[in-house]
Design an enzyme around this catalytic site. Sequence first.
Site, PDB file in Angstrom:
ATOM      1  N   THR A   1      -9.442   0.588  -9.409  1.00 28.58           N
ATOM      2  CA  THR A   1      -8.589  -0.445  -8.862  1.00 28.58           C
ATOM      3  C   THR A   1      -8.674  -1.618  -9.828  1.00 28.58           C
ATOM      4  O   THR A   1      -9.530  -1.631 -10.698  1.00 28.58           O
ATOM      5  CB  THR A   1      -9.117  -0.772  -7.451  1.00 28.58           C
ATOM      6  OG1 THR A   1      -9.026   0.423  -6.681  1.00 28.58           O
ATOM      7  CG2 THR A   1      -8.390  -1.887  -6.771  1.00 28.58           C
TER       8      THR A   1
ATOM      9  N   ASN B   1      -6.149   4.209  -6.961  1.00 26.58           N
ATOM     10  CA  ASN B   1      -7.374   4.723  -6.351  1.00 26.58           C
ATOM     11  C   ASN B   1      -8.379   5.039  -7.452  1.00 26.58           C
ATOM     12  O   ASN B   1      -8.949   4.135  -8.024  1.00 26.58           O
ATOM     13  CB  ASN B   1      -7.142   5.916  -5.431  1.00 26.58           C
ATOM     14  CG  ASN B   1      -8.388   6.204  -4.601  1.00 26.58           C
ATOM     15  OD1 ASN B   1      -9.206   5.312  -4.382  1.00 26.58           O
ATOM     16  ND2 ASN B   1      -8.547   7.423  -4.136  1.00 26.58           N
TER      17      ASN B   1
ATOM     18  N   SER C   1      -7.743   0.868   3.316  1.00 23.87           N
ATOM     19  CA  SER C   1      -8.196   0.383   2.010  1.00 23.87           C
ATOM     20  C   SER C   1      -9.432  -0.488   2.176  1.00 23.87           C
ATOM     21  O   SER C   1      -9.742  -0.960   3.272  1.00 23.87           O
ATOM     22  CB  SER C   1      -7.072  -0.441   1.379  1.00 23.87           C
ATOM     23  OG  SER C   1      -7.528  -1.065   0.208  1.00 23.87           O
TER      24      SER C   1
ATOM     25  N   ASP D   1      -7.966   8.193   0.354  1.00 24.68           N
ATOM     26  CA  ASP D   1      -8.491   7.089   1.173  1.00 24.68           C
ATOM     27  C   ASP D   1      -8.285   7.340   2.667  1.00 24.68           C
ATOM     28  O   ASP D   1      -8.826   6.616   3.505  1.00 24.68           O
ATOM     29  CB  ASP D   1      -7.842   5.761   0.767  1.00 24.68           C
ATOM     30  CG  ASP D   1      -8.612   5.077  -0.366  1.00 24.68           C
ATOM     31  OD1 ASP D   1      -9.723   5.542  -0.701  1.00 24.68           O
ATOM     32  OD2 ASP D   1      -8.118   4.080  -0.919  1.00 24.68           O
TER      33      ASP D   1
ATOM     34  N   ARG E   1       0.845  -1.190   0.000  1.00 25.95           N
ATOM     35  CA  ARG E   1       0.000   0.000   0.000  1.00 25.95           C
ATOM     36  C   ARG E   1       0.887   1.249   0.000  1.00 25.95           C
ATOM     37  O   ARG E   1       1.964   1.262   0.612  1.00 25.95           O
ATOM     38  CB  ARG E   1      -0.850  -0.044   1.267  1.00 25.95           C
ATOM     39  CG  ARG E   1      -1.851   1.081   1.430  1.00 25.95           C
ATOM     40  CD  ARG E   1      -2.982   0.947   0.490  1.00 25.95           C
ATOM     41  NE  ARG E   1      -4.158   1.730   0.894  1.00 25.95           N
ATOM     42  CZ  ARG E   1      -5.152   2.012   0.062  1.00 25.95           C
ATOM     43  NH1 ARG E   1      -5.120   1.607  -1.190  1.00 25.95           N
ATOM     44  NH2 ARG E   1      -6.194   2.690   0.477  1.00 25.95           N
TER      45      ARG E   1
ATOM     46  N   GLY F   1     -13.337  -1.478  -7.141  1.00 29.85           N
ATOM     47  CA  GLY F   1     -14.639  -0.879  -6.819  1.00 29.85           C
ATOM     48  C   GLY F   1     -14.685  -0.095  -5.520  1.00 29.85           C
ATOM     49  O   GLY F   1     -15.775   0.108  -4.980  1.00 29.85           O
ATOM     50  N   GLY F   2     -13.531   0.345  -4.996  1.00 32.05           N
ATOM     51  CA  GLY F   2     -13.550   1.171  -3.774  1.00 32.05           C
ATOM     52  C   GLY F   2     -14.272   0.459  -2.653  1.00 32.05           C
ATOM     53  O   GLY F   2     -14.057  -0.734  -2.411  1.00 32.05           O
TER      54      GLY F   2
ATOM     55  N   THR G   1      -3.944  -0.770  -7.239  1.00 25.39           N
ATOM     56  CA  THR G   1      -4.755   0.422  -7.482  1.00 25.39           C
ATOM     57  C   THR G   1      -3.956   1.699  -7.611  1.00 25.39           C
ATOM     58  O   THR G   1      -2.845   1.816  -7.084  1.00 25.39           O
ATOM     59  CB  THR G   1      -5.770   0.598  -6.325  1.00 25.39           C
ATOM     60  OG1 THR G   1      -6.674   1.650  -6.650  1.00 25.39           O
ATOM     61  CG2 THR G   1      -5.093   0.921  -5.009  1.00 25.39           C
TER      62      THR G   1
HETATM   63  N1  GLY Z   1      -8.382   2.964  -3.330  1.00 27.84           N
HETATM   64  C1  GLY Z   1      -9.373   2.015  -3.079  1.00 27.84           C
HETATM   65  C2  GLY Z   1      -9.093   1.184  -1.870  1.00 27.84           C
HETATM   66  O1  GLY Z   1      -7.952   0.956  -1.548  1.00 27.84           O
HETATM   67  O2  GLY Z   1     -10.000   0.793  -1.199  1.00 27.84           O
END
Ligand code: GLY
Length: 577
Positions: A385, A405, A456, A427, A111, A477-478, A403
Amino acid sequence: MRLQILSFITISFFFACSSTKNIVGSNGPVNPYQYTSLKKSIVKNGAVASAHPLASKIGVEIMKSGGNAFDAAIATQLALAVVYPGAGNIGGGGFMVARTSTGETIALDYREMAPALSHRDMYLDAAGNVVEGKSLNGHLAAGVPGTIAGLFESMKYATLPFAKLIQPAIDLAQNGFVLTQREAVSLNYLQDTLAKYNTMRTAFQKNIAWKVGDTLTQTDLSNTLKRIRDNGAAGFYEGATADLIVAEMKRGSGIITLNDLKNYTAKWRTPHSFNYKGYTVVGMPMPSSGGTLLHQMLKMVEDKPLPTYGFNSAMAVQLMTEAERRAYADRAEFMGDADFYKVPATGMVADTYLKERMKDYQPGVAGNSTVIKPGVLPMKESEQTTHISVIDKQGNAVSVTTTLNNGYGSKTVVGGAGFLLNDEMDDFSAKPGVPNFYGAVGGEANAIAPGKRMLSSMAPTLLLQNGKPFLVVGTPGGTTIPTSVFQTIVNIIDFGMTTEDAVYRPKFHHQWLPDQVDVEKTFPVAVRAALEKMGYKIVERGGIGRVEAIKVLPDGSFEAVADNRGDDAAEGYTPIP
Ligand code: GLY
């Protein structure tokens, strides 16, 4: 050059009348100017499902040439960084969950990290209000990228030299590949934003509209990939690439420094594992909420008669919505980077706690997010993502979600280096209670701090049966990621659906706040009406998720399915007719 698309239910063919001199990699058969796309493959020896046909094919070729699922996952991610610039990346970050051929389960966190010069109020104006867009677009939106560090960490389980795994991506960037219709539309949509947030002209900009069949060539990116091939992770985090990133920051008032880059580390984590109806679910722990949310939601419905209710019955959707509501309320309060905040990781998934959370669930009656708050724990601890699912015949199963984002991240390309930077800083919780792009709220647990990783929702997941791979699954899909994976698992385990149906059929989503059930356009009208009668607010939206799933069939073959919500492709080798 013209490209025609012949679309059958699960298969598309792309033809380009172009030179075929540039065949990707030394392996041969992947032709970036003429390629087919399979939505489903049943195969014996290895399979890859990803967001782009070329990336899936490259992963399979790597396995055919002696690599395992880890080799394939690395090569596929690098290829996606070229052919799927909206989310495939080297300027972002990701997570990998895997089961090795020796039966070990592992989780890797790459990350992005907040730069050393970041601070908790960096997106607020003088009056303390969040400045719209500041954490989403441009240089200040970017966290320190983690992808390249992650790929080199995962080399621990690979068998081929890195130079071989990255070469197809170099070839694709240097020689170009033809765009699909969807990609052309997406790049055209981006033109104004690119002009606004870039200090130098990018490979994605064009004076006339992009069209299907156009070739996209990325020379600067190919040079960056060569530096990584020749110098390892230092080819990104140090030397010429690092200098180009910092020069870009200076031109655009960003804050990532050479030290931030040099200090970036990927981290091995203990996977978040639990049992669901006899299957071991292996998920991602903090700083992703994915594994924990999945655990909470599945356990909240496990003792309820879901199979009797049936797929997309109003009762099933209502039950799952109420589980989603409660899990996401906890996300807002308790979840964040556990290296920085005392996340109540065990308390949140304790059976007694989850039973207590569902005590006020009433079948047939809508809950209310102003009444249903985050749970009371004994101790307060702390869209675009893309997902890749890979499996091989040795028993390695790799689930990676990566991702930038949002689509094309911060929209800022590093001048001279040719790759997009993420906007992952969004995020974080810019201010307690103020929703981010995905409408997710957060508090102290997910406040910005130097070196911290933003919370995340990514949920790369495996299901094991008797310790052996049964399902490799994940999606972009966030905040809809955990709910999409949740529904895919329930569709397969509880509703006995085929993998295709489990992936393709309409999905829904509730995330506590806003207090509404989002549904896809194809979600049945009668079920919407029944839910509205129970008191739910229903909001129709575009597609939810792009799930890539590989299921191991009883005879040991692999059924790979790529979502039909995008260009996604499921490829494999030694097909079973
Ligand atoms: N950027 C989307 C996530 O990490 O949830």
